[in-house]
Write a protein that holds these residues in place. Structure first.
Motif, PDB file in Angstrom:
ATOM      1  N   ARG A  70       0.719  -1.168  -0.047  1.00 47.60           N
ATOM      2  CA  ARG A  70       0.005  -0.071  -0.280  1.00 47.60           C
ATOM      3  C   ARG A  70       0.918   1.301   0.009  1.00 47.60           C
ATOM      4  O   ARG A  70       1.845   1.427   0.670  1.00 47.60           O
ATOM      5  N   ILE A  71       0.887   2.304  -0.782  1.00 49.33           N
ATOM      6  CA  ILE A  71       1.329   3.413  -1.259  1.00 49.33           C
ATOM      7  C   ILE A  71       0.746   4.490  -0.475  1.00 49.33           C
ATOM      8  O   ILE A  71      -0.588   4.801  -1.151  1.00 49.33           O
ATOM      9  N   GLN A  72       1.355   5.154   0.451  1.00 47.15           N
ATOM     10  CA  GLN A  72       0.307   6.387   0.970  1.00 47.15           C
ATOM     11  C   GLN A  72       1.081   7.618   0.972  1.00 47.15           C
ATOM     12  O   GLN A  72       2.367   7.646   0.311  1.00 47.15           O
ATOM     13  N   ALA A  73       0.514   8.592   1.403  1.00 48.03           N
ATOM     14  CA  ALA A  73       0.910  10.034   1.054  1.00 48.03           C
ATOM     15  C   ALA A  73       2.316  10.207   1.578  1.00 48.03           C
ATOM     16  O   ALA A  73       2.888   9.797   2.523  1.00 48.03           O
ATOM     17  N   GLY A  74       3.149  10.871   0.534  1.00 45.71           N
ATOM     18  CA  GLY A  74       4.556  10.965   0.716  1.00 45.71           C
ATOM     19  C   GLY A  74       5.483  10.235  -0.105  1.00 45.71           C
ATOM     20  O   GLY A  74       6.835  10.050  -0.113  1.00 45.71           O
ATOM     21  N   ALA A  75       4.803   9.022  -0.611  1.00 46.26           N
ATOM     22  CA  ALA A  75       5.740   7.839  -1.252  1.00 46.26           C
ATOM     23  C   ALA A  75       5.843   8.332  -2.912  1.00 46.26           C
ATOM     24  O   ALA A  75       4.836   9.056  -3.362  1.00 46.26           O
ATOM     25  N   VAL A  76       6.873   7.727  -3.333  1.00 48.25           N
ATOM     26  CA  VAL A  76       7.212   8.095  -4.745  1.00 48.25           C
ATOM     27  C   VAL A  76       7.309   6.482  -5.492  1.00 48.25           C
ATOM     28  O   VAL A  76       7.683   5.655  -4.692  1.00 48.25           O
ATOM     29  N   PHE A  77       6.505   6.328  -6.501  1.00 44.69           N
ATOM     30  CA  PHE A  77       6.670   5.114  -7.192  1.00 44.69           C
ATOM     31  C   PHE A  77       6.425   5.230  -8.501  1.00 44.69           C
ATOM     32  O   PHE A  77       6.395   6.186  -9.236  1.00 44.69           O
ATOM     33  N   GLY A  78       7.167   3.938  -9.490  1.00 42.85           N
ATOM     34  CA  GLY A  78       7.017   3.986 -10.785  1.00 42.85           C
ATOM     35  C   GLY A  78       8.171   4.643 -11.354  1.00 42.85           C
ATOM     36  O   GLY A  78       8.080   4.802 -12.715  1.00 42.85           O
ATOM     37  N   GLU A  79       9.358   4.739 -10.576  1.00 40.45           N
ATOM     38  CA  GLU A  79      10.369   5.501 -11.288  1.00 40.45           C
ATOM     39  C   GLU A  79      11.175   4.674 -12.209  1.00 40.45           C
ATOM     40  O   GLU A  79      11.867   5.419 -13.098  1.00 40.45           O
ATOM     41  N   ILE A  80      11.039   3.206 -12.418  1.00 40.04           N
ATOM     42  CA  ILE A  80      11.630   2.485 -13.535  1.00 40.04           C
ATOM     43  C   ILE A  80      11.259   3.053 -14.840  1.00 40.04           C
ATOM     44  O   ILE A  80      12.111   3.132 -15.911  1.00 40.04           O
TER      45      ILE A  80
END
Length: 220
Positions: A70-80
């Protein structure tokens, strides 16, 4: 508009790189249950969660869905996707109404062509992220289940937020690569010593300091 968070993939970015990336990011809003992207979709954007929460999952060859995180506020994802515009290896959907900032690969590439000196900064971030992913993999393979479970509960309930998690023991088991029975047994032991409270509605962290101690492998 709020700036991109200085966390995860972006935590080691130089001030100039952060300013460039922030200038290219746009805001999007998605409703609860809405799919941001599906496994197999083309990947061409990094996302930062400004408000709300998203769940990452994969669909196995058997057709069964497995929850990853679970990705919550403040997180960064999908950078690949900034480095390799291949297909998404997982799906992401909002569990609650959410606000994101999206950074498209084509916009970043255009900026790097104008400011090639920033490319070295971005490659350095990629290297740092690869080392982090390697560490996460090693923890998943080698750390005892109680340590993995404690770390996941702390990750899903960052300090300063309410310690109640509306998620099932089956979901937790999938997140840490364990069986539901093993997770249930561990939580029952922690319930007896008043580290957590377990109910049909989810899990509540009663003693965060105690859980943090359990998250240290040398203490298990």
């Amino acid at each position: 508009m709020a700036q991109l968070p200085i966390s995860g993939f972006l935590s080691g970015a130089s001030e100039r790189l952060r300013d460039m990336l922030d200038s290219q990011a746009t805001e999007i809003r998605i409703a609860a249950g809405e799919i941001l992207f599906a496994q197999g979709d083309p990947g061409e954007s990094l996302y930062a969660v400004m408000e709300g929460e998203l769940e990452l999952s994969i669909l196995a060859a058997s057709g069964r869905k497995h929850n990853l995180d679970r990705i919550q506020a403040g997180a960064v994802f999908g950078e690949i996707a900034l480095f390799d515009p291949g297909v998404r290896t997982a799906s992401a959907h909002a569990t609650v109404p959410s606000v994101l900032r999206r950074l498209r690969r084509r916009d970043v590439i255009a900026q790097l062509q104008s400011h090639p000196d920033l490319a070295e900064d971005l490659l350095r971030l990629a290297g740092q992220r690869m080392r982090w992913m390697s560490t996460q993999f090693n923890e998943q393979v080698f750390l005892p289940l109680p340590v993995r479970l404690a770390r996941k509960l702390l990750h899903l309930s960052p300090e300063g937020r309410e310690g109640r998690l509306a998620l099932s023991q089956s979901d937790l088991a999938e997140y840490i690569g364990a069986t539901r029975e093993a997770v249930s047994k561990t939580l029952s032991g922690w319930k007896r010593i008043e580290i957590v409270q377990v109910s049909r509605g989810g899990i509540e962290i009663l003693d965060r300091a105690g859980l943090e101690e359990l998250a240290e492998p040398d203490l298990i």
